[in-house]
Write an enzyme that holds these catalytic residues in place. Sequence first.
Site, mmCIF file in Angstrom:
data_model
loop_
_atom_site.group_PDB
_atom_site.id
_atom_site.type_symbol
_atom_site.label_atom_id
_atom_site.label_comp_id
_atom_site.label_asym_id
_atom_site.label_seq_id
_atom_site.Cartn_x
_atom_site.Cartn_y
_atom_site.Cartn_z
ATOM 1 N N ASP A 91 108.530 39.891 42.560
ATOM 2 C CA ASP A 91 108.039 38.773 41.743
ATOM 3 C C ASP A 91 108.153 38.134 40.004
ATOM 4 O O ASP A 91 108.367 39.543 39.751
ATOM 5 C CB ASP A 91 106.761 37.994 42.323
ATOM 6 C CG ASP A 91 105.548 38.779 42.206
ATOM 7 O OD1 ASP A 91 105.664 39.928 40.560
ATOM 8 O OD2 ASP A 91 104.339 38.080 42.225
ATOM 9 N N ASP A 270 108.033 36.720 52.471
ATOM 10 C CA ASP A 270 106.226 37.800 52.297
ATOM 11 C C ASP A 270 105.205 37.959 52.849
ATOM 12 O O ASP A 270 105.133 36.687 51.737
ATOM 13 C CB ASP A 270 106.705 38.438 51.029
ATOM 14 C CG ASP A 270 106.107 37.544 50.163
ATOM 15 O OD1 ASP A 270 107.074 37.106 49.616
ATOM 16 O OD2 ASP A 270 105.342 37.473 49.189
#
Lengths: 375, 375
Positions: A91, A270
């Site tokens: 990320d 996720d």
Amino acid sequence: MFKVTGRDNETKARAGLLETAHGIIPTPIFMPVGTAGTVKGVLQKNLVEDIDAKIILGNTYHLYLRPGLEILKASGGLHKFINWSRPMLTDSGGYQVFSLSGNRKLTDEGAIFKSHIDGSKHIFTPENTIDIQRIIGADIMMAFDECAPFPCDYRYAQKSVVLTHHWLDRAVTRFSGTDPVWDYEQFLFPIVQGSTFDDLRKLSAEKAASAGMAGNAIGGLSVGEPADEMYHIIEVVNEILPDDKPRYLMGVGTPVNILEAIERGIDMFDCVMPTRNGRNGMLFTSEGIINIKNRKWTDDFSPIDPYGPSEVSLYYSKAYLRHLVVSGEILGSQIASIHNLSFYMKLVSEARRRIEEGNFKIWKKQMIKKLSERL
Amino acid sequence: MFKVTGRDNETKARAGLLETAHGIIPTPIFMPVGTAGTVKGVLQKNLVEDIDAKIILGNTYHLYLRPGLEILKASGGLHKFINWSRPMLTDSGGYQVFSLSGNRKLTDEGAIFKSHIDGSKHIFTPENTIDIQRIIGADIMMAFDECAPFPCDYRYAQKSVVLTHHWLDRAVTRFSGTDPVWDYEQFLFPIVQGSTFDDLRKLSAEKAASAGMAGNAIGGLSVGEPADEMYHIIEVVNEILPDDKPRYLMGVGTPVNILEAIERGIDMFDCVMPTRNGRNGMLFTSEGIINIKNRKWTDDFSPIDPYGPSEVSLYYSKAYLRHLVVSGEILGSQIASIHNLSFYMKLVSEARRRIEEGNFKIWKKQMIKKLSERL
């Protein structure tokens, strides 16, 4: 890079194959979270052999602070540093800057923040988070965004979306203008924001789609809003996000959330839930949700999960796992993490099979019932 | 049950086979410590496949308090509770009562103590620690003893030895007068005490030997005395302990301590060092001792130990392990524990091979040098 290989007739669910430099990922997929270069409590060998994780996550914020770019560069990137040869996604650090670091300050330029480790001051910008992710070397990188809190008034959400879109343009420019640091291709996914406002979400989905990247992500959900609002936003956004590219729903969620999102056309997930909640004794099993700390498991010597998503699920009893978790033993965290992650992996892989076979909807309905049960 | 299969010509070192209900143990042997029914941070599968532990320890004190006798009995004993099919040894709880519990009170009857978990009051006696170990079902049980502190004046040590011998008689009586709870044979080892006083140690060794049990243990060493005093006491005691029975040196020690003790005729060892120190970043390697937290390992991407006592020793780099330990990641504890335990196991198994081959002394000399080095 992405190929839809099967579609459910009754829903928007689809099965696909996502090709990356480190391997092909079957979708729908769940990605275990490896925040600081480790899926907490799980050896890489267990990740491959027991859990069969096809791709794992890293957090740019954590990795940038520790071990830091110098070490990541010297080691040859995160894959080599942690000895992981399958795909990885990082990320952009946006979410962590807003949730973990104190005294953060948002400017048009980027986000100034203080390290939660030593209080040192840093700035993340759309550009340097690309540079950092180039060094980390993840197969899939994320564009720097602001994740608005929930609840959040319209004016704030609107301002936040405008900023995120401005940052997206800059991230795409940097991404297009630079080469990978390591010798393989990396992808960049934009992130759709807009809180729970349909028009802002539509605007943001259009913006993301227009960037023409290899895939798209939906952020800012599962931050406290009711599940039905989340499902609604997914529907609104997925109407717009291109059908021929993977869609990643960030940070979601429970097994039920995942099946509902798959039904609405999401491909990637996720969540820290299987590991974090696992360490606290929450287990997702074929028979329902278990809080292993409950007294009722004290003398239950049956396997953790008789349907055995992993070897440990059959090898260890509920009573023993309870003893370990109640005693604060590391092994409790290890077993719960391997079991829960395996459960999640088996769930998405079974969903994939059902989609290809054409009986996803009926299977999902049965599963939702079982998955919601608290034992 | 014990057979000496080889002797070193130049020292007292010997190789042997110790037969128990759960398997044959090659000696010299190191026994990983599994205090509360788990070798901290290590899956049972790793214990068997990576570390190849031939026998593990349990702590009567911890297991009695948690999970408690009711659960241990209902589960069919500790082997079944933790799913471990190889041999096990339990200490009698004496050492833990004196080191862990507050407000302990010694009487002729036994030791009254308070649980370190909830402050509840309990008593351990020579008799009930046999009964408890019968329920736990360890292949080798230990007699309840008082472990005198160091330093300790002669008068105290003498009184303590007299008490320990009195307790030994009662433990042997209980042991001889009771049957195993589970369907296999258990052994009882007396413990030699006497602090650092030769005459008390001799007296205690004679007492232990006269009990005619299947093996004997030496306690109260490695509690703060200089290493040379420990080696001297081992020599004094081993002159007396029967040569045809295994000798177990409790709670010792560093790899160097272990080789010195093997040279003096010790067969069995246990110590928390490989796991506890491992969790804090201390690694025993073929090249010397490493404190992985040191800055010098930050960018050392070579394997933890190029001679690879275990798979993880080769799979993971020093820099990565340092990152994990410094970051407080569970995985750091897992890797360090597996590596260190494997290192200890390889060390004793190599010692065994050298004894059988007749070149133990020269090998030991080289090893001592390497093992003492701090990298």
